[in-house]
Design an enzyme around this catalytic site. Sequence first.
Site, PDB file in Angstrom:
ATOM      1  N   ASN A  37     -28.090  23.926 -14.665  1.00  0.00           N
ATOM      2  CA  ASN A  37     -28.566  23.619 -13.313  1.00  0.00           C
ATOM      3  C   ASN A  37     -29.698  24.546 -12.865  1.00  0.00           C
ATOM      4  O   ASN A  37     -29.553  25.768 -12.861  1.00  0.00           O
ATOM      5  CB  ASN A  37     -27.379  23.744 -12.339  1.00  0.00           C
ATOM      6  N   HIS A 122     -12.597  18.598  -4.785  1.00  0.00           N
ATOM      7  CA  HIS A 122     -13.221  19.535  -3.843  1.00  0.00           C
ATOM      8  C   HIS A 122     -13.131  19.020  -2.424  1.00  0.00           C
ATOM      9  O   HIS A 122     -13.844  18.077  -2.063  1.00  0.00           O
ATOM     10  CB  HIS A 122     -14.714  19.666  -4.149  1.00  0.00           C
ATOM     11  N   ARG A 147      -9.187  21.924  -4.235  1.00  0.00           N
ATOM     12  CA  ARG A 147      -9.888  23.147  -3.862  1.00  0.00           C
ATOM     13  C   ARG A 147     -10.353  23.007  -2.421  1.00  0.00           C
ATOM     14  O   ARG A 147     -10.887  21.961  -2.046  1.00  0.00           O
ATOM     15  CB  ARG A 147     -11.085  23.329  -4.784  1.00  0.00           C
ATOM     16  N   TYR A 159     -21.463  28.439   0.809  1.00  0.00           N
ATOM     17  CA  TYR A 159     -21.156  27.781  -0.458  1.00  0.00           C
ATOM     18  C   TYR A 159     -19.969  26.822  -0.290  1.00  0.00           C
ATOM     19  O   TYR A 159     -18.964  27.168   0.317  1.00  0.00           O
ATOM     20  CB  TYR A 159     -20.808  28.813  -1.545  1.00  0.00           C
ATOM     21  N   ASP A 210     -12.609  29.043  -4.142  1.00  0.00           N
ATOM     22  CA  ASP A 210     -13.699  29.671  -4.911  1.00  0.00           C
ATOM     23  C   ASP A 210     -14.457  30.634  -3.998  1.00  0.00           C
ATOM     24  O   ASP A 210     -15.053  30.212  -3.006  1.00  0.00           O
ATOM     25  CB  ASP A 210     -14.637  28.560  -5.416  1.00  0.00           C
ATOM     26  N   HIS A 212     -16.946  32.402  -5.106  1.00  0.00           N
ATOM     27  CA  HIS A 212     -18.321  32.281  -5.612  1.00  0.00           C
ATOM     28  C   HIS A 212     -19.062  33.614  -5.710  1.00  0.00           C
ATOM     29  O   HIS A 212     -20.193  33.778  -5.223  1.00  0.00           O
ATOM     30  CB  HIS A 212     -19.113  31.268  -4.771  1.00  0.00           C
ATOM     31  N   GLU A 236     -10.854  31.899  -7.334  1.00  0.00           N
ATOM     32  CA  GLU A 236     -11.889  31.838  -8.380  1.00  0.00           C
ATOM     33  C   GLU A 236     -13.072  32.737  -8.062  1.00  0.00           C
ATOM     34  O   GLU A 236     -13.476  32.850  -6.889  1.00  0.00           O
ATOM     35  CB  GLU A 236     -12.346  30.369  -8.466  1.00  0.00           C
ATOM     36  N   GLU A 262     -17.051  30.482 -15.225  1.00  0.00           N
ATOM     37  CA  GLU A 262     -17.914  29.298 -15.326  1.00  0.00           C
ATOM     38  C   GLU A 262     -19.331  29.663 -15.764  1.00  0.00           C
ATOM     39  O   GLU A 262     -20.026  28.815 -16.302  1.00  0.00           O
ATOM     40  CB  GLU A 262     -17.931  28.511 -14.014  1.00  0.00           C
ATOM     41  N   ARG A 283     -12.661  29.911 -17.107  1.00  0.00           N
ATOM     42  CA  ARG A 283     -13.340  28.720 -16.580  1.00  0.00           C
ATOM     43  C   ARG A 283     -14.469  28.196 -17.465  1.00  0.00           C
ATOM     44  O   ARG A 283     -15.202  27.296 -17.064  1.00  0.00           O
ATOM     45  CB  ARG A 283     -13.930  29.065 -15.204  1.00  0.00           C
ATOM     46  N   HIS A 312     -14.727  24.420 -16.016  1.00  0.00           N
ATOM     47  CA  HIS A 312     -15.714  24.108 -14.980  1.00  0.00           C
ATOM     48  C   HIS A 312     -16.037  22.614 -15.059  1.00  0.00           C
ATOM     49  O   HIS A 312     -16.254  22.083 -16.145  1.00  0.00           O
ATOM     50  CB  HIS A 312     -16.954  24.948 -15.294  1.00  0.00           C
ATOM     51  N   ASP A 316     -22.970  19.233 -11.844  1.00  0.00           N
ATOM     52  CA  ASP A 316     -24.098  19.551 -12.723  1.00  0.00           C
ATOM     53  C   ASP A 316     -23.692  19.536 -14.198  1.00  0.00           C
ATOM     54  O   ASP A 316     -24.544  19.674 -15.073  1.00  0.00           O
ATOM     55  CB  ASP A 316     -24.764  20.881 -12.340  1.00  0.00           C
ATOM     56  N   GLU A 339     -11.443  21.050 -13.519  1.00  0.00           N
ATOM     57  CA  GLU A 339     -12.162  20.725 -12.283  1.00  0.00           C
ATOM     58  C   GLU A 339     -12.791  19.340 -12.409  1.00  0.00           C
ATOM     59  O   GLU A 339     -13.309  18.976 -13.468  1.00  0.00           O
ATOM     60  CB  GLU A 339     -13.262  21.775 -12.045  1.00  0.00           C
ATOM     61  N   TRP A 402     -25.303  34.471  -4.709  1.00  0.00           N
ATOM     62  CA  TRP A 402     -25.044  33.202  -4.040  1.00  0.00           C
ATOM     63  C   TRP A 402     -23.710  32.638  -4.483  1.00  0.00           C
ATOM     64  O   TRP A 402     -23.359  32.699  -5.614  1.00  0.00           O
ATOM     65  CB  TRP A 402     -26.149  32.179  -4.359  1.00  0.00           C
TER      66      TRP A 402
HETATM   67  C1  GCO Z   1     -17.600  25.327  -9.175  1.00  0.00           C
HETATM   68  C2  GCO Z   1     -18.922  25.987  -9.186  1.00  0.00           C
HETATM   69  C3  GCO Z   1     -20.091  25.137  -8.850  1.00  0.00           C
HETATM   70  C4  GCO Z   1     -21.368  25.921  -9.099  1.00  0.00           C
HETATM   71  C5  GCO Z   1     -22.385  25.018  -9.711  1.00  0.00           C
HETATM   72  C6  GCO Z   1     -23.695  25.727  -9.966  1.00  0.00           C
HETATM   73  O1  GCO Z   1     -16.626  26.029  -9.072  1.00  0.00           O
HETATM   74  O2  GCO Z   1     -17.590  24.106  -9.308  1.00  0.00           O
HETATM   75  O3  GCO Z   1     -18.870  27.234  -8.568  1.00  0.00           O
HETATM   76  O4  GCO Z   1     -20.036  24.574  -7.565  1.00  0.00           O
HETATM   77  O5  GCO Z   1     -21.858  26.477  -7.946  1.00  0.00           O
HETATM   78  O6  GCO Z   1     -21.847  24.497 -10.881  1.00  0.00           O
HETATM   79  O7  GCO Z   1     -24.526  24.930 -10.712  1.00  0.00           O
HETATM   80 MG    MG Z   2     -16.934  28.042  -9.120  1.00  0.00          MG
END
Ligand code: GCO
Ligand code: MG
Length: 402
Positions: A37, A122, A147, A159, A210, A212, A236, A262, A283, A312, A316, A339, A402
């Site tokens: 991505n 999600h 989630r 996020y 998550d 993040h 996560e 991930e 992940r 993961h 993307d 996921e 991020w």
């Molecule tokens: C998740 C991930 C995604 C990522 C994304 C970035 O847990 O699914 O954190 O949301 O942010 O895959 O490209």
């Molecule tokens: Mg994630």
Amino acid sequence: MKIVDAKVIVTAPGRNFVTLKITTDEGLHGIGDATLNGRELAVAAYLNDHLIPCLIGRDAHQIEDIWQYLYKGAYWRGGPVTMSAIAAVDTALWDIKAKAAGLPLYQLLGGRSRSGVMVYGHANGRDIEETADEVDRFIELGYKAVRAQCGIPGLASTYGVSSDKLFYEPADADLPSENLWSTERYLDQVPKLFERLRSRFGFEPHLLHDAHHRLTPIEAARLGQSLEPYRLFWLEDSVPAENQEAWRTIRQHTVTPLAVGEIFNTVWQCRTLIEQELIDYVRTTVVHAGGITHLRRIATLADLHHVRTGCHGATDLSPVCMGAALHFDIWVPNFGIQEYMRHTPETDAVFPHDYRFDSGYLLPGETPGHGVDIDESLAAKYPYQRAYLPVNRLLDGTLTSW
Ligand code: GCO
Ligand code: MG
């Protein structure tokens, strides 16, 4: 069976995907996902300029030797671009081998270990009530695990919270958009979210969250402790994991299960976390961790240390990655969860597949191979569109994860 052709297909049916298609002299073809991505064209170039010339004429059955050739042969090892490119080759070759055998891919890995692959969806909302309503929607759709992410008072965006609920897409602009972040506000909000979710839905649905990569170990430890009464399936990516030892602080302070990985590309990036039993779920998935061949190695190490898989599966990762991951998941002995962010109907049309969702589980099909193909003429109608993930700043302007 010789490889006679390999080509890279870049398409953007709503978002960018990079796919490798390998064809053999026996007329069989296989496909692999190579999507990274925000850096898609780097992987496409790596494949076109550096890997494809080495593939032509090789025996498509020698998956392990080709993997070693591409990994060790470059001299420069690892990294997301290299490993996604190797993953695409590896996935396409497993697809071909399974087609040649006339078997669904999971049969080559060792056969079924379970009847279906439990997935999590999600749910997100601008505030706690909207998030709770979204969790309800996923439960109504049959999900056993959800989630939950929600907006933070005082922060314009964060996020995991999007306007389009079913198809969250974070790579949202042709240059990175900027988010603002406050850990203090976040740490106040998340326990309130899960208190509300448990009071509304009880303890039957699995709930995940998550963070993040936004916390320090001691902040993550505090969050893990404050979430203990709500018994999460996992917390996560609470802390970036370049420093694997740092996760010991989190581990020592909380019994909330921990997931990470991930963005890992090799077993080396999770070795300490796994061997020292600092995490509960790893992940990594097919595309960013070197394909089925390398993911299997990670899962085998994890199994020795009571660590389960949680691949993961954001949007993307293309349906090609999802299809291959499902064959892996239905086999892998230490499976945890998968996921599953739904792809849009446009994406699904470009990548016809035989996996399907049923009552909270994804079920790989019985078609020989991994069960996913690409409609090249449809793919050609969606040219690449540059798209970046956002960047994140603290309230004083400092750039942060991020
Ligand atoms: C998740 C991930 C995604 C990522 C994304 C970035 O847990 O699914 O954190 O949301 O942010 O895959 O490209
Ligand atoms: Mg994630």
